[in-house]
Design a protein around this motif. Structure first.
Motif, PDB file in Angstrom:
ATOM      1  N   THR A  83       0.845  -1.187   0.000  1.00  0.00           N
ATOM      2  CA  THR A  83       0.000   0.000   0.000  1.00  0.00           C
ATOM      3  C   THR A  83       0.884   1.241   0.000  1.00  0.00           C
ATOM      4  OG1 THR A  83      -1.703  -1.190   1.228  1.00  0.00           O
ATOM      5  CG2 THR A  83      -1.838   1.208   1.214  1.00  0.00           C
ATOM      6  N   PHE A 101      -7.235   3.365  -2.460  1.00  0.00           N
ATOM      7  CA  PHE A 101      -5.880   2.840  -2.267  1.00  0.00           C
ATOM      8  C   PHE A 101      -5.065   3.045  -3.542  1.00  0.00           C
ATOM      9  CE2 PHE A 101      -8.523   0.373   0.610  1.00  0.00           C
ATOM     10  CZ  PHE A 101      -7.762   0.304   1.765  1.00  0.00           C
ATOM     11  N   TYR A 129      -4.679  -0.884   7.444  1.00  0.00           N
ATOM     12  CA  TYR A 129      -4.309  -0.530   6.071  1.00  0.00           C
ATOM     13  C   TYR A 129      -3.554   0.796   6.107  1.00  0.00           C
ATOM     14  CZ  TYR A 129      -7.891  -4.029   5.204  1.00  0.00           C
ATOM     15  OH  TYR A 129      -8.633  -5.190   5.218  1.00  0.00           O
ATOM     16  N   VAL A 135      -0.413  -6.284   1.917  1.00  0.00           N
ATOM     17  CA  VAL A 135      -1.693  -6.971   2.072  1.00  0.00           C
ATOM     18  C   VAL A 135      -1.816  -8.010   0.957  1.00  0.00           C
ATOM     19  CG1 VAL A 135      -2.854  -5.034   3.189  1.00  0.00           C
ATOM     20  CG2 VAL A 135      -2.856  -5.206   0.696  1.00  0.00           C
ATOM     21  N   ILE A 149      -8.793  -6.076  -2.001  1.00  0.00           N
ATOM     22  CA  ILE A 149      -8.038  -6.577  -0.847  1.00  0.00           C
ATOM     23  C   ILE A 149      -8.784  -7.761  -0.228  1.00  0.00           C
ATOM     24  CG2 ILE A 149      -7.180  -6.030   1.454  1.00  0.00           C
ATOM     25  CD1 ILE A 149      -6.804  -3.175   0.558  1.00  0.00           C
TER      26      ILE A 149
END
Length: 366
Positions: A83, A101, A129, A135, A149
């Motif tokens: 991320t 994101f 996050y 992730v 995700i």
């Protein structure tokens, strides 16, 4: 370094334009049908306004079933992603928040790439996050920009994510947020307006039809040809009645004599006891053969001068208020008498004339 966002190409520009036009047309037509149906009190039109968008939505859903089936048959790929940035784009009334994101996705057997996507995240999970964290994500192989995700990955992928280190990939950013172009928006708006105008134009007669119950004065009423005129005649042994249709009046030239002729034609009823005339109704009471009641010849009346008598009686009120009139012919006192009564806001005015339509008495409104 400047970041460039790359939008995946549209599947079919023509298809997108046609779909936008159809959507705009359905919205415009259905909303206008609901409004027009309410105004003109048309239940079928109102129901159509409700049913058209429902049918369109059903057809659109059925048309997309094959595509969704093909997409569901392709197993998604799982990969690790780092991320790079996290941004809440809009808050919701619930506990979920839409978060945008920007991540670097590192597939096992393909080059890493950068992608931007939006996903709803529970408020309690937001701290998990953070920028720089790794992730587990999934995406369709043929649409790598549709990244999602995985909130609860398998223990194997969860262990890989805990010990992985991913560097930011160079190059542009793919995005799943595919905004429609200006052309699609323009086509949708144009179709909406055209559909709305079409519905209004189709029902313009019902929308803008004026109330014909209030007849205009005979001086301003447009002439009605014989082919478009209509009347109702009822004749019995004792009386006869003629009722004119809309946009007609017994003050129109020749209309009254023509109606009386129609009542007496082909019969022996030439003598009358009373004649009562209103704007659109004529009533005649016949004299019985051998009756001693004073009668008069129906054909001998000065019908052509009756409109002038009515107009003179109207001028006696002269207040511009809505008026109704009634003309009566009788011979109860031995001599023929023509009486005109005009009723308005100020009361009733009377005018009396002899058998030749010469005025002999005026009674103003009171």
């Amino acid at each position: 370094m400047a970041i460039t966002t790359v939008v995946p190409p549209a599947r079919n520009t023509l298809f997108t334009l046609v779909r936008g036009a159809m959507t705009g047309g359905v919205i415009g037509a259905s909303l206008t049908a609901l409004v027009v149906g309410t105004v003109i009190r048309s239940v079928p039109l109102f129901v159509t306004g409700l049913g058209v968008p429902a049918v369109y939505a059903l057809l659109a859903f059925l048309a997309g079933v094959p595509r969704r089936a093909r997409e569901a048959a392709i197993a998604p790929r799982t990969a690790l992603a780092m991320t790079e940035s996290v941004e809440a784009v809009r808050g919701e009334a619930t506990s979920d928040v839409a978060v945008r994101f920007v991540s670097t996705v590192a597939p096992d057997q393909a080059p890493a790439y950068r992608v931007a996507f939006t996903q709803h995240v529970h408020l309690a999970d937001l701290p998990d996050y953070r920028a720089g964290g790794v992730v587990v994500v999934q995406y369709p192989p043929d649409r790598p920009w549709q990244v999602k995700i995985v909130k609860r990955p398998t223990p194997e992928w969860e262990e890989r994510a805990a010990g992985a280190r991913i560097d930011s990939a160079p190059g542009p950013i793919l995005t799943s947020e595919n905004p429609e172009g200006n052309a699609v928006g323009f086509v949708r708006l144009l179709a909406l307006l055209l559909a709305a105008a079409g519905v209004v134009l189709l029902f313009r007669t019902d929308l803008f039809d004026e109330d014909t119950s209030a007849e205009p004065p005979s001086s301003t009423r447009p002439p009605v040809s014989a082919s478009t005129s209509s009347s109702t005649t009822v004749v019995t042994s004792a009386s006869g009645t003629v009722t004119l249709g809309p946009h007609q009046s017994f003050l129109d030239q020749g209309e009254l004599r023509k109606a009386v002729t129609a009542l007496t034609q082909g019969t022996d009823a030439r003598m009358g006891l009373t004649v009562v005339v209103q704007d659109r109704m004529l009533s005649v009471v016949y004299a019985h053969t051998g009756s001693q009641t004073p009668a008069f010849d129906l054909d001998s009346l000065p019908y052509e001068r009756f409109p002038a008598l009515v107009q003179e009686a109207r001028s006696s009120l002269g207040d511009g208020s809505p008026q109704t009139w009634e003309l009566t012919v009788e011979r109860l006192t031995g001599s023929l008498a023509i009486r005109v009564g005009i009723t308005g806001a100020r009361g009733t005015a009377w005018l009396e004339a002899d058998g030749d339509a010469n005025v002999v008495r005026r009674t103003p409104a009171h």
